[in-house]
Design an enzyme around this catalytic site. Structure first.
Site, PDB file in Angstrom:
ATOM      1  N   CYS A 134       8.164  -5.901  -1.085  1.00 22.78           N
ATOM      2  CA  CYS A 134       8.426  -5.375   0.347  1.00 22.78           C
ATOM      3  C   CYS A 134       7.906  -4.249   0.364  1.00 22.78           C
ATOM      4  O   CYS A 134       8.775  -3.005  -0.026  1.00 22.78           O
ATOM      5  CB  CYS A 134      10.122  -5.228   0.617  1.00 22.78           C
ATOM      6  SG  CYS A 134      10.389  -4.469   2.335  1.00 22.78           S
ATOM      7  N   CYS A 137       9.565  -1.467   2.730  1.00 24.29           N
ATOM      8  CA  CYS A 137      10.865  -0.420   1.630  1.00 24.29           C
ATOM      9  C   CYS A 137      10.355  -0.198   0.161  1.00 24.29           C
ATOM     10  O   CYS A 137      11.349   1.148   0.278  1.00 24.29           O
ATOM     11  CB  CYS A 137      12.225  -1.648   1.052  1.00 24.29           C
ATOM     12  SG  CYS A 137      12.106  -3.636   1.742  1.00 24.29           S
ATOM     13  N   ASP A 138       9.348  -0.182  -0.261  1.00 26.20           N
ATOM     14  CA  ASP A 138       9.932   0.668  -1.831  1.00 26.20           C
ATOM     15  C   ASP A 138       7.863   1.110  -1.666  1.00 26.20           C
ATOM     16  O   ASP A 138       7.881   2.358  -2.532  1.00 26.20           O
ATOM     17  CB  ASP A 138       9.706  -0.323  -3.013  1.00 26.20           C
ATOM     18  CG  ASP A 138      10.649  -1.377  -2.515  1.00 26.20           C
ATOM     19  OD1 ASP A 138      11.822  -0.605  -1.815  1.00 26.20           O
ATOM     20  OD2 ASP A 138      10.764  -2.369  -3.269  1.00 26.20           O
TER      21      ASP A 138
END
Ligand code: NDP
Length: 313
Positions: A134, A137-138
């Site tokens: 992701c 997200c990261d």
């Protein structure tokens, strides 16, 4: 057999938000957490894009807080996997862990989608220490670093373009000699000077000490031009598709060609009256915690109305 008015299957942001709303509506929901309590967010490092957390929040902690919020209003949340469900007539009957049965007047399916991985042992080894599925997200943790994205579809192009704003360099590892993505997405990666596409390339393994330091790759595998080489990377992002978690439904609900549950109108209704779907399992496109939570809210409100219109039966 035990009976509930509202059965919620799944414990990501969609499931827990549905539980908050359904319990506040006095529906006394029963929620089964599935094989990954808290869902995908529990394996991301930090969530920084969920409104209301100006400093960001640990994904696991955030899901614990959602769970506590649902518990505060009386939601009955249980360990257990719904292994099958009979949706042919109401009340619906779900089987938990291939063992006990529970019947439900209405059901919310919030089982999410699982990111696909290549299946390398090294992916597990470096999960959370360089391997992610992701970018949204990261990606932030890879500012000014070198990363690789695996895949040649729209997701891979989108993730590579997103990461190219943050990272100093992005490799795309593409197993064929062309991208599968739409033309506009292809154009975006072709024209980005920070992105280098490695066509005809597969990943053999990853290496590093504490954290990920690089990947072993192979080009033109199985041909006379076959060559093996390494790239130095800090992050390895999988973007080879997601699989919606719908196997236990055994084809009883209408899905799109990729298996995502189709919802109708502006709410979360599915092809069967009394069955609602929320979150990534019904969303091939956005797949964000906040959109999943929004759908969980809508599904619970839909259940409330459905039960009212059907005299609670
Ligand atoms: P896709 O199935 O479209 O693409 C998956 C990619 O991963 C393909 O390039 C495929 O290669 C590659 N791949 C699959 N398995 C492996 C493997 N084992 N090793 C190496 N490579 C592998 O998935 P997406 O997630 O990209 O997209 C899913 C759907 O969502 C699509 O319909 C897409 O259009 C849509 N979408 C749209 C977006 C947008 O419009 N902005 C953004 C994101 C998704 P190969 O081509 O060789 O099979």
């Amino acid at each position: 057999m035990e009976t509930t008015r509202c059965l919620i299957i799944g414990s990501g942001p969609a499931g827990y938000t549905a539980a908050i709303y359904a319990s506040r509506a006095n529906l006394a929901p029963v929620l089964y957490e599935g094989n990954m309590p808290g869902g995908q967010l529990t394996i991301t490092t930090e969530v920084e894009n969920f409104p209301g957390y100006p400093e960001g929040v640990d994904g696991y902690e955030m899901m614990e807080q959602l769970k506590q919020q649902a518990a505060r209003f009386g939601a009955d949340m249980r360990n257990g996997i719904v292994t099958s469900i009979d949706l042919s007539k109401r009340p619906f009957v779900a089987t938990i862990d291939d063992d006990t049965e529970i019947s439900a007047e209405a059901v919310i399916i919030a089982t999410g989608a699982s990111a696909r991985y290549l299946g390398l042992d090294d992916e597990k080894h470096f999960q959370g220490r360089g391997v992610s599925a992701c970018a949204t997200c990261d990606g932030f943790f890879y500012r000014k670093k070198v990363v690789a994205v695996v895949g040649g579809g729209d997701s891979a192009c989108e993730e590579a373009s997103y990461l190219a704003h943050l990272a100093s360099k992005v490799y795309m590892i593409v197993r064929k000699d062309h991208l599968r993505a739409s033309k506009v997405m292809q154009e975006r990666v072709f024209t980005n000077p920070n992105i280098e596409i490695l066509f005809n390339t597969n990943t053999l393994g990853l290496f590093g000490n504490e954290k990920l330091e690089g990947a072993h790759l192979i080009r033109h595998k199985g041909t006379p031009q076959e060559e093996r080489f390494d790239i130095a990377i800090d992050g390895f992002f999988l973007a080879i598709g997601h699989t919606p978690n719908t196997a236990f439904l055994n084809g009883q609900l209408d899905t799109d060609e990729n298996g995502y549950i189709i919802t109708h109108g502006s709410g979360q209704a599915t092809s069967i009256d009394g069955v609602f779907a929320a979150g990534d399992v019904a969303d091939p496109h956005y797949q964000q915690a906040i959109t999943a939570a929004g759908m969980g809210c809508k599904a619970a409100l839909d259940v409330e109305r459905f039960l009212l219109e059907n005299n609670g039966k």
